[in-house]
Design a protein around this motif. Sequence first.
Motif, PDB file in Angstrom:
ATOM      1  N   ASP A  16      16.454  16.622  15.668  1.00 32.43           N
ATOM      2  CA  ASP A  16      17.658  17.136  16.330  1.00 32.43           C
ATOM      3  C   ASP A  16      18.915  16.775  15.541  1.00 32.43           C
ATOM      4  O   ASP A  16      19.843  17.577  15.428  1.00 32.43           O
ATOM      5  CB  ASP A  16      17.779  16.597  17.757  1.00 32.43           C
ATOM      6  N   PHE A  17      18.957  15.561  15.014  1.00 33.75           N
ATOM      7  CA  PHE A  17      20.098  15.095  14.225  1.00 33.75           C
ATOM      8  C   PHE A  17      20.334  16.029  13.038  1.00 33.75           C
ATOM      9  O   PHE A  17      21.465  16.432  12.762  1.00 33.75           O
ATOM     10  CB  PHE A  17      19.846  13.659  13.758  1.00 33.75           C
ATOM     11  N   PHE A  18      19.249  16.388  12.336  1.00 33.12           N
ATOM     12  CA  PHE A  18      19.380  17.277  11.177  1.00 33.12           C
ATOM     13  C   PHE A  18      19.682  18.713  11.604  1.00 33.12           C
ATOM     14  O   PHE A  18      20.468  19.398  10.951  1.00 33.12           O
ATOM     15  CB  PHE A  18      18.123  17.205  10.297  1.00 33.12           C
ATOM     16  N   HIS A  19      19.066  19.174  12.692  1.00 38.06           N
ATOM     17  CA  HIS A  19      19.353  20.527  13.210  1.00 38.06           C
ATOM     18  C   HIS A  19      20.840  20.678  13.503  1.00 38.06           C
ATOM     19  O   HIS A  19      21.450  21.697  13.157  1.00 38.06           O
ATOM     20  CB  HIS A  19      18.572  20.806  14.500  1.00 38.06           C
ATOM     21  N   GLN A  20      21.442  19.681  14.137  1.00 38.68           N
ATOM     22  CA  GLN A  20      22.851  19.739  14.499  1.00 38.68           C
ATOM     23  C   GLN A  20      23.761  19.798  13.283  1.00 38.68           C
ATOM     24  O   GLN A  20      24.919  20.195  13.386  1.00 38.68           O
ATOM     25  CB  GLN A  20      23.224  18.535  15.370  1.00 38.68           C
ATOM     26  N   ARG A  21      23.229  19.419  12.141  1.00 38.52           N
ATOM     27  CA  ARG A  21      24.023  19.413  10.912  1.00 38.52           C
ATOM     28  C   ARG A  21      23.640  20.541   9.965  1.00 38.52           C
ATOM     29  O   ARG A  21      23.931  20.500   8.775  1.00 38.52           O
ATOM     30  CB  ARG A  21      23.888  18.048  10.237  1.00 38.52           C
ATOM     31  N   GLY A  22      22.940  21.553  10.518  1.00 37.78           N
ATOM     32  CA  GLY A  22      22.676  22.761   9.754  1.00 37.78           C
ATOM     33  C   GLY A  22      21.379  22.815   8.976  1.00 37.78           C
ATOM     34  O   GLY A  22      21.165  23.745   8.195  1.00 37.78           O
ATOM     35  N   TYR A  23      20.510  21.865   9.158  1.00 33.92           N
ATOM     36  CA  TYR A  23      19.231  21.857   8.458  1.00 33.92           C
ATOM     37  C   TYR A  23      18.141  22.510   9.287  1.00 33.92           C
ATOM     38  O   TYR A  23      18.136  22.423  10.513  1.00 33.92           O
ATOM     39  CB  TYR A  23      18.789  20.420   8.148  1.00 33.92           C
ATOM     40  N   THR A  24      17.196  23.119   8.613  1.00 33.79           N
ATOM     41  CA  THR A  24      15.953  23.553   9.225  1.00 33.79           C
ATOM     42  C   THR A  24      14.958  22.423   8.997  1.00 33.79           C
ATOM     43  O   THR A  24      14.810  21.942   7.868  1.00 33.79           O
ATOM     44  CB  THR A  24      15.423  24.844   8.558  1.00 33.79           C
ATOM     45  N   VAL A  25      14.296  21.993  10.056  1.00 32.51           N
ATOM     46  CA  VAL A  25      13.329  20.901   9.950  1.00 32.51           C
ATOM     47  C   VAL A  25      11.927  21.501   9.902  1.00 32.51           C
ATOM     48  O   VAL A  25      11.576  22.343  10.730  1.00 32.51           O
ATOM     49  CB  VAL A  25      13.466  19.920  11.134  1.00 32.51           C
ATOM     50  N   VAL A  26      11.160  21.073   8.916  1.00 29.81           N
ATOM     51  CA  VAL A  26       9.800  21.564   8.738  1.00 29.81           C
ATOM     52  C   VAL A  26       8.832  20.387   8.748  1.00 29.81           C
ATOM     53  O   VAL A  26       9.231  19.248   8.524  1.00 29.81           O
ATOM     54  CB  VAL A  26       9.658  22.377   7.433  1.00 29.81           C
ATOM     55  N   PRO A  27       7.539  20.662   8.990  1.00 33.43           N
ATOM     56  CA  PRO A  27       6.558  19.582   8.973  1.00 33.43           C
ATOM     57  C   PRO A  27       6.297  19.097   7.549  1.00 33.43           C
ATOM     58  O   PRO A  27       6.589  19.810   6.574  1.00 33.43           O
ATOM     59  CB  PRO A  27       5.304  20.224   9.575  1.00 33.43           C
ATOM     60  N   PRO A  28       5.734  17.896   7.403  1.00 32.18           N
ATOM     61  CA  PRO A  28       5.482  17.331   6.077  1.00 32.18           C
ATOM     62  C   PRO A  28       4.637  18.211   5.155  1.00 32.18           C
ATOM     63  O   PRO A  28       4.834  18.191   3.947  1.00 32.18           O
ATOM     64  CB  PRO A  28       4.766  16.017   6.369  1.00 32.18           C
ATOM     65  N   ASP A  29       3.728  18.996   5.716  1.00 31.18           N
ATOM     66  CA  ASP A  29       2.896  19.836   4.854  1.00 31.18           C
ATOM     67  C   ASP A  29       3.665  21.003   4.238  1.00 31.18           C
ATOM     68  O   ASP A  29       3.155  21.708   3.375  1.00 31.18           O
ATOM     69  CB  ASP A  29       1.647  20.325   5.579  1.00 31.18           C
ATOM     70  N   GLU A  30       4.924  21.195   4.647  1.00 31.17           N
ATOM     71  CA  GLU A  30       5.794  22.208   4.047  1.00 31.17           C
ATOM     72  C   GLU A  30       6.912  21.560   3.225  1.00 31.17           C
ATOM     73  O   GLU A  30       7.922  22.185   2.921  1.00 31.17           O
ATOM     74  CB  GLU A  30       6.390  23.098   5.139  1.00 31.17           C
ATOM     75  N   ALA A  31       6.715  20.318   2.840  1.00 29.80           N
ATOM     76  CA  ALA A  31       7.750  19.553   2.144  1.00 29.80           C
ATOM     77  C   ALA A  31       8.132  20.130   0.784  1.00 29.80           C
ATOM     78  O   ALA A  31       9.273  19.981   0.351  1.00 29.80           O
ATOM     79  CB  ALA A  31       7.304  18.096   1.973  1.00 29.80           C
ATOM     80  N   ASP A  32       7.203  20.822   0.119  1.00 32.35           N
ATOM     81  CA  ASP A  32       7.501  21.337  -1.217  1.00 32.35           C
ATOM     82  C   ASP A  32       8.655  22.325  -1.242  1.00 32.35           C
ATOM     83  O   ASP A  32       9.267  22.534  -2.272  1.00 32.35           O
ATOM     84  CB  ASP A  32       6.257  21.978  -1.833  1.00 32.35           C
ATOM     85  N   ASN A  33       8.985  22.917  -0.121  1.00 26.84           N
ATOM     86  CA  ASN A  33      10.095  23.867  -0.051  1.00 26.84           C
ATOM     87  C   ASN A  33      11.331  23.241   0.584  1.00 26.84           C
ATOM     88  O   ASN A  33      12.203  23.949   1.059  1.00 26.84           O
ATOM     89  CB  ASN A  33       9.669  25.103   0.748  1.00 26.84           C
ATOM     90  N   SER A  34      11.395  21.923   0.587  1.00 24.91           N
ATOM     91  CA  SER A  34      12.476  21.201   1.259  1.00 24.91           C
ATOM     92  C   SER A  34      13.318  20.418   0.268  1.00 24.91           C
ATOM     93  O   SER A  34      12.932  20.213  -0.877  1.00 24.91           O
ATOM     94  CB  SER A  34      11.884  20.220   2.269  1.00 24.91           C
ATOM     95  N   VAL A  35      14.462  19.950   0.766  1.00 25.00           N
ATOM     96  CA  VAL A  35      15.328  19.075  -0.023  1.00 25.00           C
ATOM     97  C   VAL A  35      14.643  17.724  -0.226  1.00 25.00           C
ATOM     98  O   VAL A  35      14.667  17.156  -1.311  1.00 25.00           O
ATOM     99  CB  VAL A  35      16.692  18.881   0.678  1.00 25.00           C
ATOM    100  N   ALA A  36      14.008  17.211   0.859  1.00 23.31           N
ATOM    101  CA  ALA A  36      13.359  15.907   0.809  1.00 23.31           C
ATOM    102  C   ALA A  36      12.345  15.798   1.934  1.00 23.31           C
ATOM    103  O   ALA A  36      12.359  16.589   2.880  1.00 23.31           O
ATOM    104  CB  ALA A  36      14.396  14.786   0.948  1.00 23.31           C
ATOM    105  N   LEU A  37      11.486  14.798   1.820  1.00 23.49           N
ATOM    106  CA  LEU A  37      10.546  14.439   2.879  1.00 23.49           C
ATOM    107  C   LEU A  37      10.966  13.083   3.415  1.00 23.49           C
ATOM    108  O   LEU A  37      11.068  12.119   2.659  1.00 23.49           O
ATOM    109  CB  LEU A  37       9.117  14.368   2.340  1.00 23.49           C
ATOM    110  N   VAL A  38      11.243  13.006   4.709  1.00 23.09           N
ATOM    111  CA  VAL A  38      11.640  11.755   5.347  1.00 23.09           C
ATOM    112  C   VAL A  38      10.403  11.166   6.019  1.00 23.09           C
ATOM    113  O   VAL A  38       9.764  11.830   6.836  1.00 23.09           O
ATOM    114  CB  VAL A  38      12.765  11.978   6.375  1.00 23.09           C
TER     115      VAL A  38
END
Length: 103
Positions: A16-38
């Motif tokens: 929710d924190f990231f959604h509120q700041r304009g990010y799309t949150v994806v599951p770890p198995d889709e991390a390759d298309n992300s900025v980072a994996l938390v």
Amino acid sequence: MQKKVAISEGLTGLDDFFHQRGYTVVPPDEADNSVALVISGATHDFTGVQERALKVPVVNAEGKTPEEIFSQVERISKIAGAGAPPTFAEVGAQRAGANPPGV
């Protein structure tokens, strides 16, 4: 283009924190298309596939506030926007004072 961040299960409220700041949150198995994996820090096999090579930076959330995690992901995003970060081979060669083969 909207930024994406992959977040491991168990990091309650961080999506929710990231959604509120304009990010799309994806599951770890889709991390390759992300900025980072938390990850939570206690996670060993965070992708569900052992020995999987990740193509994104991993941010350890252990002991950090949501603001600190977000700040770290934003820094990574800005670096990635300036071009791909150097590979381990390139960093090693730079430290040794030489260029790796093919670079």
